[in-house]
Design a protein around this motif. Structure first.
Motif, PDB file in Angstrom:
ATOM      1  N   LEU A   1      33.332   9.487 -28.517  1.00 28.10           N
ATOM      2  CA  LEU A   1      31.895   9.784 -28.585  1.00 28.10           C
ATOM      3  C   LEU A   1      31.410   9.821 -30.025  1.00 28.10           C
TER       4      LEU A   1
ATOM      5  N   LEU B   1      37.942  10.353 -24.074  1.00 31.99           N
ATOM      6  CA  LEU B   1      36.555   9.973 -24.279  1.00 31.99           C
ATOM      7  C   LEU B   1      36.328   9.804 -25.781  1.00 31.99           C
TER       8      LEU B   1
ATOM      9  N   LEU C   1      28.406   8.484 -25.465  1.00 27.55           N
ATOM     10  CA  LEU C   1      29.708   7.945 -25.081  1.00 27.55           C
ATOM     11  C   LEU C   1      29.870   6.516 -25.576  1.00 27.55           C
TER      12      LEU C   1
ATOM     13  N   TYR D   1      35.831   4.958 -23.026  1.00 27.11           N
ATOM     14  CA  TYR D   1      36.700   5.920 -22.377  1.00 27.11           C
ATOM     15  C   TYR D   1      37.940   5.220 -21.835  1.00 27.11           C
TER      16      TYR D   1
ATOM     17  N   ALA E   1      28.054  12.561 -18.732  1.00 31.17           N
ATOM     18  CA  ALA E   1      27.543  11.426 -19.507  1.00 31.17           C
ATOM     19  C   ALA E   1      26.816  10.436 -18.610  1.00 31.17           C
TER      20      ALA E   1
ATOM     21  N   GLY F   1      30.953   2.092 -23.407  1.00 28.97           N
ATOM     22  CA  GLY F   1      30.073   3.241 -23.516  1.00 28.97           C
ATOM     23  C   GLY F   1      28.866   3.155 -22.603  1.00 28.97           C
TER      24      GLY F   1
END
Length: 351
Positions: free
Chosen positions: A348, A346, A202, A205, A149, A23
């Protein structure tokens, strides 16, 4: 829970073309969302007048019952602006306060100038950096949010507008029995803004790609420039190999979700919300089944909108956010696959 073979471990040989990352330290949040749907509705029954198909065939294979069509005098940028305005209002952000506008679309108004600059001008977002993401087709929204992000990690960036919009009706051959039933026109927007909540934003990913021409528009580029021959042959329309899309999507999406959630220290079943590219009801159902994710965590919009390209995951996000069901502390996944193939997830947390 034992994951199916499609959800292979992060470092398996089959994932050599996927990059999974952690993140970002600066928190941000979904501050507002917006949606624009062209008023013209095309039902399955409407399509059967000109295509050799049936309502039952379309519904069983795609889950789609109707889709929208943009008026011929309008373009993708018009949908972008119409979706952006309610998103900005919901976020209480003026266009002049935007630091960046990122438009995700494979159906630009024209090759030059960029659609994002057209949208910037129309909104009056004079100080915003304008950027387009088109390379990942239906998955371009994932790349756009990931870029946003990272921009928000810069102290000078406070608010980024991300728009997913596609006018697929302009690139579908009118007599195409497959493409003609799948695609619809729409735009969805989200304002992402800096937040104070530690741990929001975030979490992780997973992004991957693997060259394939299974979904393509061969005409109009430098390899096959526009000519009388390309126009006659229909090379400017989308062509799609359905079985190849199914195989790739039902393999890569579960893998990508498993990798991203694992990197975040979570499990697929521990995520509160899933916002998918609205490709096909059977692809979504198979992905949820393989990961044992309850269906009610993944809002569906394709039944009434069709496959809206890069807009799809934003229409799903809007469905949840606008109803107040995306709450502080909730975890959510955005996931998509597009031509190329490109795929990504992603993970989040909302502030």
């Amino acid at each position: 829970m034992t994951l199916a073979p499609a959800c292979a471990p992060e470092h398996s040989p089959g994932l050599a073309d996927s990059h999974t990352g952690g993140g970002l330290p600066i928190p941000f949040a979904v501050a507002g969302t917006g949606l624009h749907l062209p008023p013209t509705v095309v039902t399955n029954k409407d399509l059967t007048r000109n295509l050799r198909t049936s309502d039952e065939w379309i519904t069983s294979r795609t889950g789609i019952r109707e889709r929208r069509r943009l008026a011929p005098e309008l373009a993708t940028s018009d949908m972008c602006v119409a979706a952006a305005l309610p998103a900005l209002e919901a976020a209480r952000v003026a266009p002049s306060e935007l630091d960046a506008i990122i438009v995700a679309s494979y159906t630009a108004d024209q090759p030059l100038p960029s659609t994002s600059v057209i949208v910037k001008q129309a909104l009056g977002a004079n100080r915003a950096m304008a950027s387009n993401v088109s390379h990942a087709a239906c998955a371009s929204g994932i790349h756009a949010v990931l870029q946003a992000a990272h921009l928000l990690q810069n102290p000078s960036v406070r608010a980024v507008l991300v728009i997913g919009a596609d006018c697929a009706s302009r690139v579908i051959r009118p007599t195409d029995r497959t493409g003609g039933v799948f695609f619809g026109d729409a735009a969805g927007a989200v304002v992402l803004s800096r937040a104070e909540t530690v741990g929001a934003g975030l979490l992780s990913y997973d992004i991957g790609s693997q060259l394939s021409y299974a979904v393509q528009i061969p005409g109009g580029g430098s390899r096959l420039p526009t000519s009388a021959d390309t126009l006659t042959s229909g090379a400017h329309y989308v062509s799609m190999d359905g079985p190849a899309v199914w195989e790739t999507a039902t393999t890569r999406l579960p893998q990508s979700i498993a990798n991203a959630t694992r990197r975040a220290g979570l499990t697929p079943t521990g995520i509160d919300h899933y916002f998918f590219h609205q490709a096909n009801i059977n692809i979504l159902g198979e992905t949820l089944r393989r990961l044992e994710i309850p269906a009610d965590r993944a809002p569906i919009t394709l039944d009434r909108l069709g496959n809206t390209g890069a807009a799809g995951l934003f229409t799903a996000l809007h469905t949840t956010a606008a109803s107040g069901r995306l709450r502080a502390g909730d975890t959510y996944v955005m996931c998509a696959i597009g031509a190329g193939f490109h795929w990504g997830t992603l993970c989040l947390r909302q502030a």
